[in-house]
Scaffold this motif. Structure first.
Motif, mmCIF file in Angstrom:
data_model
loop_
_atom_site.group_PDB
_atom_site.id
_atom_site.type_symbol
_atom_site.label_atom_id
_atom_site.label_comp_id
_atom_site.label_asym_id
_atom_site.label_seq_id
_atom_site.Cartn_x
_atom_site.Cartn_y
_atom_site.Cartn_z
ATOM 1 N N LEU A 65 34.974 -14.298 -9.332
ATOM 2 C CA LEU A 65 34.455 -15.557 -8.785
ATOM 3 C C LEU A 65 32.974 -15.448 -8.429
ATOM 4 N N ALA A 66 32.260 -14.650 -9.252
ATOM 5 C CA ALA A 66 30.847 -14.394 -8.970
ATOM 6 C C ALA A 66 29.925 -15.423 -9.610
ATOM 7 N N GLY A 67 30.468 -16.243 -10.503
ATOM 8 C CA GLY A 67 29.654 -17.283 -11.118
ATOM 9 C C GLY A 67 28.595 -16.763 -12.059
ATOM 10 N N VAL A 68 28.852 -15.627 -12.711
ATOM 11 C CA VAL A 68 27.864 -15.024 -13.608
ATOM 12 C C VAL A 68 28.220 -15.375 -15.046
ATOM 13 N N GLU A 69 27.312 -16.072 -15.720
ATOM 14 C CA GLU A 69 27.538 -16.436 -17.117
ATOM 15 C C GLU A 69 26.660 -15.623 -18.054
ATOM 16 N N GLN A 70 25.401 -15.474 -17.729
ATOM 17 C CA GLN A 70 24.454 -14.750 -18.576
ATOM 18 C C GLN A 70 23.713 -13.718 -17.728
ATOM 19 N N PRO A 71 24.288 -12.537 -17.520
ATOM 20 C CA PRO A 71 23.606 -11.543 -16.691
ATOM 21 C C PRO A 71 22.340 -11.027 -17.360
ATOM 22 N N ARG A 72 21.397 -10.635 -16.557
ATOM 23 C CA ARG A 72 20.182 -9.992 -17.045
ATOM 24 C C ARG A 72 20.416 -8.492 -17.112
ATOM 25 N N THR A 73 19.840 -7.859 -18.105
ATOM 26 C CA THR A 73 19.939 -6.404 -18.210
ATOM 27 C C THR A 73 18.653 -5.703 -17.796
ATOM 28 N N ASP A 74 17.603 -6.464 -17.508
ATOM 29 C CA ASP A 74 16.316 -5.849 -17.217
ATOM 30 C C ASP A 74 16.353 -5.104 -15.882
ATOM 31 N N ALA A 75 15.486 -4.099 -15.786
ATOM 32 C CA ALA A 75 15.429 -3.255 -14.592
ATOM 33 C C ALA A 75 14.037 -2.652 -14.495
ATOM 34 N N VAL A 76 13.776 -1.998 -13.376
ATOM 35 C CA VAL A 76 12.500 -1.323 -13.161
ATOM 36 C C VAL A 76 12.761 0.172 -13.035
ATOM 37 N N LEU A 77 12.061 0.962 -13.836
ATOM 38 C CA LEU A 77 12.092 2.416 -13.726
ATOM 39 C C LEU A 77 10.672 2.917 -13.552
#
Length: 373
Positions: A65-77
């Motif tokens: 029930l998180a309402g996530v349809e299109q998650p982002r994969t980007d991140a900071v390293l």
């Protein structure tokens, strides 16, 4: 032994639907001794098997029930935004897998928006690899007997525009890789340690029954002793972000943080060094707990899918180094194969984020994990 012919770059004989498919494609085109060199571990390969088994035991508890349809994969390293919390692990002699070698895999990494980590034992020189990609290149350093040569490699990495330095600390000697010894493995003439001066490179090409020529070569070139004082020298030698790869004991991670490094990589060298070391998935949570938010914690060894990347994030990692699957992809299709593998990795990671109710990799680090199913 020579490098086998490969499909032309831009072609794949089949259309893989997962990263695991590339291993079968690679095995079809690689000489048996090259397959063993890349896929094998040290000793009886207990740690090699443990890496995979430990990851398989990690169950991630999804949120609903998180309402996530299109998650982002980007991140900071290391302070830099990228498309995924992933980097290409440092791996030696990539022209064993495909004639285009390191420049092709680096270009694929750049196109995918992730860093490429270039090995000291690259079969292409630093400058050529950096020029081949629009993405960041991190230079991986093995500590050599000749300190002047270490300094020269650092100067070249800086001059070429490398974005970070990664020093590997778990190779005082090369682990006994029994497959290579049984095969009398030696490099073919066309594959060289391009960043090292000629001379002793001949040792890597002299095949002897029952002996790994690569082990003989590294024994002659690598320094058998590396200390915290050497790490302090290195920290003082560069302003680039500095990573220490080969950490398993949380006490070493804390000491590395005290020494001013920016990140550690929890690694057992893919099961290729001390056969009897614990799996990295086992030690990762302890290292994360020990250093807190002082430094970043990356992990490698045994990672084979986007699900494994998600598992590592849930165990507390800030990033993951991906190794062998990308070599298989390089063998199967050159740059195009590597790009296809990285595209599939993104699909697998995005699928995992969606199914666990995470909008991005940062949320995945807050998921709970269970061990044993």
């Amino acid at each position: 032994m020579t490098v086998a012919p490969r499909p032309a770059d831009g072609q794949l004989d089949q259309s893989p639907v997962s990263l695991a498919d590339f291993a079968d494609l690679a095995r079809e085109v690689l000489p048996a001794e090259v397959w063993d060199f890349v896929s094998g571990g040290s000793g009886v390969e207990t740690t090699l098997a443990a890496n995979r088994a430990a990851l398989d035991r990690v169950a991630v508890l999804p949120r609903v029930l998180a309402g996530v349809e299109q998650p982002r994969t980007d991140a900071v390293l290391l302070g830099r935004a990228q498309s995924m919390p992933v980097a290409v692990a440092p791996m030696a002699y990539q022209r064993l897998l495909h004639p285009d070698g390191e420049p092709a895999l680096a270009a694929a990494a750049g196109a995918a928006g992730v860093p490429y980590v270039l090995s000291t034992l690259s079969s292409a020189p630093i400058e050529e690899v950096v020029a081949a990609t629009d993405g960041p290149v991190w230079f991986q350093l093995y500590w050599l007997r000749d300190r002047a040569l270490v300094a020269d490699l650092l100067d070249r990495a800086h001059a070429a525009g490398c974005a970070a330095l990664m020093v590997t600390v778990d190779v005082p000697v090369l682990g006994r890789r029994l497959r290579d010894a049984r095969n009398g493995f030696a490099l073919p003439p066309e594959v060289i340690a391009a960043n090292l001066p000629g001379g002793r490179d001949d040792l890597a090409h002299a095949g002897t029954p029952g002996v790994s020529a690569v082990a003989v070569h590294t024994g002659a070139v690598f320094a058998p002793v590396l200390t915290w004082a050497d790490l302090a020298w290195l920290r003082g030698r560069t302003r680039l972000p500095l990573l220490v790869k080969g950490i398993l004991d949380p006490r070493d991670a804390v000491r590395a943080a005290d020494a001013g490094v920016d990140a550690v990589v929890v690694s057992n060298h893919g099961g290729r060094q001390f056969d009897g070391a614990p799996a990295t998935a086992t030690m990762l949570p302890e290292v994360v707990a020990a250093v807190g938010d002082r430094i970043e914690v990356l992990v490698d060894s045994g990672v084979r899918s986007g699900t494994d990347v998600l598992r590592a994030l849930a165990l507390g990692a800030t990033g993951v180094l991906l190794g062998r699957p990308l070599l298989w992809a390089l063998a199967a299709g050159g740059r195009a194969g590597a790009q296809a593998a990285l595209d599939l990795l993104a699909v697998e990671l995005r699928d995992g984020l969606t199914l666990t109710g995470c909008a991005d990799p940062g949320q995945a680090r807050r998921l709970r994990t269970l061990t044993g199913g």
